[in-house]
Every structure is written in C-alpha cells, then in structure tokens.
Design a protein around this motif. Structure first.
Motif, PDB file in Angstrom:
ATOM      1  N   PRO A  93       0.804  -1.229   0.000  1.00 53.59           N
ATOM      2  CA  PRO A  93       0.000   0.000   0.000  1.00 53.59           C
ATOM      3  C   PRO A  93       0.837   1.281   0.000  1.00 53.59           C
ATOM      4  CG  PRO A  93      -1.026  -1.626   1.389  1.00 53.59           C
ATOM      5  CD  PRO A  93       0.282  -2.213   0.960  1.00 53.59           C
ATOM      6  N   TRP A 124      -7.646  -9.672   1.319  1.00 56.44           N
ATOM      7  CA  TRP A 124      -7.256  -8.655   2.287  1.00 56.44           C
ATOM      8  C   TRP A 124      -6.304  -7.660   1.622  1.00 56.44           C
ATOM      9  CZ3 TRP A 124      -2.978  -6.744   4.886  1.00 56.44           C
ATOM     10  CH2 TRP A 124      -3.195  -6.169   6.150  1.00 56.44           C
ATOM     11  N   SER A 125      -5.377  -8.185   0.849  1.00 52.29           N
ATOM     12  CA  SER A 125      -4.398  -7.319   0.203  1.00 52.29           C
ATOM     13  C   SER A 125      -5.052  -6.335  -0.736  1.00 52.29           C
ATOM     14  CB  SER A 125      -3.400  -8.153  -0.610  1.00 52.29           C
ATOM     15  OG  SER A 125      -2.791  -9.110   0.198  1.00 52.29           O
ATOM     16  N   ARG A 185      -8.026  -5.133  -0.735  1.00 54.64           N
ATOM     17  CA  ARG A 185      -8.747  -4.081  -0.009  1.00 54.64           C
ATOM     18  C   ARG A 185      -7.791  -3.025   0.510  1.00 54.64           C
ATOM     19  NH1 ARG A 185     -11.614  -8.424   2.356  1.00 54.64           N
ATOM     20  NH2 ARG A 185     -10.553  -8.064   4.333  1.00 54.64           N
ATOM     21  N   LYS A 186      -6.691  -3.485   1.083  1.00 61.19           N
ATOM     22  CA  LYS A 186      -5.719  -2.540   1.619  1.00 61.19           C
ATOM     23  C   LYS A 186      -5.131  -1.662   0.507  1.00 61.19           C
ATOM     24  CE  LYS A 186      -5.573  -3.433   5.994  1.00 61.19           C
ATOM     25  NZ  LYS A 186      -5.764  -2.407   7.026  1.00 61.19           N
ATOM     26  N   ARG A 187      -4.865  -2.287  -0.609  1.00 61.08           N
ATOM     27  CA  ARG A 187      -4.273  -1.539  -1.709  1.00 61.08           C
ATOM     28  C   ARG A 187      -5.235  -0.470  -2.192  1.00 61.08           C
ATOM     29  NH1 ARG A 187      -1.034  -6.672  -4.627  1.00 61.08           N
ATOM     30  NH2 ARG A 187       0.004  -7.148  -2.667  1.00 61.08           N
TER      31      ARG A 187
END
Lengths: 359, 359
Positions: free
Chosen positions: B167, B195-196, B198-200
DNA sequence: AAATGGATGGCAACCCGTTGCCATCGTTTG
DNA sequence: CAAACGATGGCAACGGGTTGCCATCCATTT
C-alpha cells in the motif's frame, strides 16, 4: 512426558471414542479403517461418537504401526525456476485426490542438499518423485531400493520414469530452422551432469548430420537467466544465425543480452528455447519453444508412484515402467528466415536503448 | 503385521543397536539424544554401533512420544502463480536450516480445499505458514489455537503476521503517475475476499484524494493473466490514462490485450503492476511495478513460526508479532507521461502543484 | 439335533522411541 | 568410617493406533 490430566486436554484419542461407545479400541479402529469388518449398526455408532468428540486419528501413531506415513516427497532442482510450478501442481493434485500429503524439497541446485535429502527422506515418506540433476544413476537405484521412486527426465534401469520427449521436438525445431534457410546453428548446453541436456544435444547432433547442417555446442551454462547473457555472447562469437537453448530461462536471458547489444531477434539471429515456461509467451519477442507438459508430467509420475504404493488398485493399474510424454514445438515470433548469406558473422551493432524493440 | 523375521529386513532399530552394544534401548536413546547423560566411553560405542548398522531413528516413532512431527506446512493460494516461488524458497531455506521438513499445500484458489487443509493439517504438523484468501479471520484464529500459525499478507489480532507494505508503495506509484501528468487513473482490483486488494485500494483512495486526482476502481478480477484482458478492456472503457493492477499477472494479461487492440503502452496508457513477479522485467514493455520481497517474506514468516516453536532460542528470539516489509517501487518502461490534452476535460490543476510532489 | 461356518468383537502384542523412577556403584565429605 | 551424593544404566510404562488370533454367538446345513 505430559500425562493425561483428569479433564481431557489435547485432542480426542481412539480410546476416548471406545469408552464413549463402550467397545474396545480395536473395534473402533476397525470401524474406521476396515469397513465391512464390523456390523453397520456399530460402525454408525462409532462414527457418531467420533464426530461428537471431534476425533481425528493421529497420523504419527497410525504410521508407526502401519509403516506408511501418508507423505510423498517431491524433489525439485530449484523452486525458483517457474518450470517447476506445473510439476508441483500436477503432483499436488494427484496426491491430494488420493489422500496423501506432499513434502516439497527444494534442492537449490546444490548437490549436497540433494544427497542429504536422498539419504534422509526414505525413512520419512512412502515414496518419492525425484527430479535431481546431481545424483548418479547408481545412487538413485540404491535409494529406489529403500523406498518407491519415480524419476523425472532421466531414464535408468530398474526405476520407473517419466520423461518429456523434448529431443524429438528438437529435431523438428532444427528441421524448421533449416527450412527457413539456417545453416549454422548453435546449441547452448545446460549443466554438465544434466541427463536432459545430453539427450537434447545427442538428438540435435543426429538431426544436423541427417540434414547436412552444422550444429555447434556452446556451454555448458547453468540454467538461469544470467547465464543466458554469456550464452548469447558465445552464440554471437561463433557467428551462427540461430541458437537453440537448453531451456527458456537461458533463452530469455539471451534475449535481453541480444537487445542490449543491438542484435535483432529474429532479424539477426533466431532463438529457440525449451520447456515453454511461464513468460515464454510474453517476453520480447515471444519465444518459439518446445512446450513441456509439466503438469501432466507431475500427474503421471505421481500416478505411477501411487500404483506402486497400492498394487492391485484398478485406478492406477497397468501403468508402464517408462513413460515418454510428447512435447509440441510451439511457434512464436523469435524465429525467422536466415538473412541472406554473409561473408562474415554479423558485427555487433552499436548498443541500443535497453528494451528497445529492434524489428 | 509384518513381524521381524530371523534375518533382519527393514532398517535397523534402536534395539538392534542396543543388542549390538549390549545395553538397554533406553541407554541408546539417551546416548543419542541426551549428551552428558551417559559416559563418554559408552556414548562412543553406541555411536559406532549405530553407524555400523546404518541406524536412522524412525521419525514417526520419535514424533509419537515427543508430540512433534518435524514438519511445517506452507499453504499457498496457487502454486501455478510464480509469485509463490520466492515464498516457497524462503520458507524452504529456513526450515531446512533448522531441521524441519516442508509440507506444501496448494490451495488451488479453492475455498473447499483451503478449509479441508486447515482442518486436517494441525494434527500432522508442528506449525503452519498460511497464505490463504478464502478463510475468515475468525476461522483462522480458531486454527491458530490448535497449532502455531503465521499468516502472510493479512493482519488479524492474536495471530502473528508478515505483510508486504505494498500500500505505501502504491501511494508512491500514484504520486509518480500524477507527477507525469496523469489525472484519471484506474485500479483493477483483485478478488473480493482478498485482504491485500482491499488494503491496496484503501491506500490508493486516500492518496488520490490527497493528490486531488480521481482513482476509479474496476473489477474485481481473479488474479490471472486471462482476467487481465477483461481488466484492460474495462480500463479502456472508462478512459483512463493509467491503470494500476492488483498484481503483475493481471497487468501482464492486460499488456497483451492492449497490444491486440493496438493501444500503445505506455504511449496511450501507462501500466503499473504489483509484486514484481518472474517475467515482470522481460515482458513487453517491462513492467513498472512494486517489488515484493517474497523470499524475505517466506524467511521472516518461517523465523517467526520457529521462534514460537522454540521459545527461548537465542537465534530467533524477540521477533515482533507483526512484521511489515517494505516494497520498493521499481520503475521500468510501462509508464510514461500522460498524453497532452485529451478530449476529456482534465481538471485545471496547475503544474506547479505537481512539481512539489515529485520526489 | 449336531455339526459347520460366517459374522462380530475383544485381548494383547506390537510398531519404535522416550522418559520417570529406581538400583547400583564409586567417590567425596564430615 | 559412615553418611551423602553424583554419575550411570536398566526397567517398564507410556504415546496412539493396528492387527493376528481367539472366543462368542447365531444361523445354516445335513
């Protein structure tokens, strides 16, 4: 040693289930592993109790008596090489479907690691699928006496094997190059001890002779992108119009080097790889190569191993000792007609900008 | 059950060694595992006898009493994706150096396989390194209560984790794009439950707002080359000048699609990927991307797991619960300045604002 | 009605190491 | 010289299932 406390700590054991049902542990064991050996009514009660208690058989204990571990090891030369992705997937799929677990061993292209793995694993697994370059045939046979083994891309008496028939496809590739006017062709060899590289070179030599062209060997090169640069320089040095590389990694490394030196591919030199690894279709230019059915190799090798682990199983019965899988020649853009005859090998052009497409 | 025949078949056992030396099995056991507990003279005799007989302790029997299996499982979403090569290598290296074996589980991007693995493995291994997209946080916590777990690229309370700080690097990437004049940018998202991804997306949204540009989300796309074509079409459809892709696989797939449609990269559209997988440096054009230190991720996660398996070990002591590894933005040729004025009314941001943000 | 036999479940040994506890023995200490 | 103690090695009980063999029991078969 941790003794059972009054309340039940750790996971439920077979005797917990036995107590619950009011039978002997042996009966529970049979209810779970010998369907038909106990009455249906009882089996259902056992199953119910096991489910209630969340019972899971302890794999270690099970393997102690049964002698089977439920694990199969796959030894690969270098997990960093995408060639092995398909192999792993194929092996994995088949093992899972038959209830086996999959031990992966990355040999890191290192002979000591390879030997250590070969020495220690037999006592820890039910069988091994081996793709190792350094071990000798004799040593491999020795290991195969201790535990069922299937080897990949190597043939030796007494040990079942799966090989990709890249050599035949290389003959096609050579013929293809010749048909495009190439007369001086190089083969950038893989590592010395590699069975595959020797076979490939032998096939090319034979085909070159039949076709009346010269095929020179350069190398050996270690099978990585970096060595590809050296291979490219060598090919340029001897002034060939086409080069066949031991594998795609080498070829892709060479592609980069050619670009750096301003040598056009396929304009100045044609490039052929082997294996069709991930990336061979989108490098620049896309690589003409020999497509190894790696996933199928993994599946087949695993099936052969499982057949030896469970003789008499219908599913996997009657697999031959040696399997040779065909590998098609995949034509992409890295090969073109040879340039009209030249007196001298092409001198390197002035360096072009990195990555620039020379076409 | 196979009983010992007169001649000794199978491998030598501890009692073979004991008989040879003329001591009890317990003494042999201690001579081998409790240096100092027996006299040196005897220990040497035991060692000699063990060597002569080629004795190797049976790992199954050993783990039955010790409760430890010597195996650690690595769960990966899809071994076919070269992203995982580095991860596997890193894990493998560390495990080997500490004497552990490596169980590999390919989840094949399938939630049922994932759940099955999570349910069955805890009884078969000493610990797990998990990179799975489908399992819920709660379920993962549950599993982590049964067996030590380290998760990769996901953070949740109570379970140690290693994440790549993609991110932050994405914010840099966005700023870089803006500095090159891009105003309308898309983010091609990965799978819903990731999860990744979404964070990105969250990082990009925040950065876009701060920079005063629009960043639109397209997708979700499954993380493969094929979906990359769809992503490319979507990006073209909404008319952005740059697109950031959830991962390189998607980006590379898009590159191909752009080429097919005659859209120049980076001339017409700039492309940014994530992860810097194998191939990102030699695709056409080479991909500007965020380099995930995958091998280091594997090593770190494994170290953290081993630290939990052997509390009090100096080597791995004092590792934090959560590790975030930096990921540099790697600039290659797939990004260029936005084309001068388009039909699209670009917001009249003064160039001055841009200059300040360029690092 | 007796004999034969298949189905079913229990007993106990066993797989191969590990470890708590005890016996022995020589040595040090008061 | 006796008490105390450390070093050393053996006994036997595990750990958690599996399996050879035997005992029952009930149902056929003659």
């Amino acid at each position: 040693m941790a003794r059972r406390r009054g309340t039940e700590p750790g996971p439920a054991t077979i005797s917990d289930v036995a107590r619950r049902v009011g039978v002997a542990t042996s009966t529970v064991s049979r209810a779970l592993t010998r369907p038909g050996r106990v009455s249906d009514a009882l089996r259902l009660r056992v199953l119910a109790a096991a489910a209630e208690l969340g019972y899971q058989p302890n794999p270690q204990a099970r393997s102690l008596t049964s002698g089977r571990t439920g694990c199969v090891a796959l030894l690969v030369q270098d997990v960093t090489n995408p060639y092995f992705c398909g192999l792993i997937r194929g092996t994995q799929t088949q093992l899972r479907s038959r209830g086996y677990r999959h031990l992966l061993v990355d040999l890191e292209n290192n002979d000591e690691i390879e030997e250590a793995a070969l020495a220690e694993l037999p006592s820890a697994v039910d069988g091994m699928v081996v793709m190792g370059a350094h071990v000798s045939d004799d040593r491999l046979r020795e290991v195969a006496r201790r535990v069922p083994v299937v080897v990949i891309n190597r043939e030796l008496d007494g040990v079942p094997s799966v090989v990709v028939d890249t050599p035949s496809a290389l003959e096609d590739a050579l013929q293809y190059l010749v048909s495009l006017g190439h007369r001086r062709i190089a083969y950038a060899a893989g590592p010395k001890p590699s069975w595959s590289s020797r076979k490939r070179w032998a096939a090319l030599q034979g085909a070159a002779e039949r076709l009346g062209v010269t095929c020179e060997r350069i190398g050996p090169f270690s099978p990585g992108k970096l060595a590809g640069a050296a291979a490219a320089d060598a090919a340029l040095h001897i002034g060939v119009t086409a080069c066949i590389f031991f594998n795609d990694l080498l070829a892709i490394g060479a592609l980069k080097r050619f670009a750096e030196r301003g040598v056009a591919v396929p304009g100045d030199i044609s490039v052929v790889g082997c294996d069709d690894i991930f990336g061979a279709d989108f490098c620049n230019p896309p690589l003409t190569t020999i497509t190894a059915p790696t996933e199928q190799v993994g599946r087949t090798a695993t099936d052969m191993l499982l057949a030896r682990l469970h003789p008499g199983d219908a599913e996997t019965a009657a697999l031959p000792e040696r399997v040779k899988l065909p590998a098609p020649l995949t034509i992409r853009a890295s090969v073109a007609s040879a340039r009209p005859a030249q007196a001298e090998p092409a001198p390197p052009r002035p360096a072009a900008a990195l990555g620039e497409t020379v076409s």
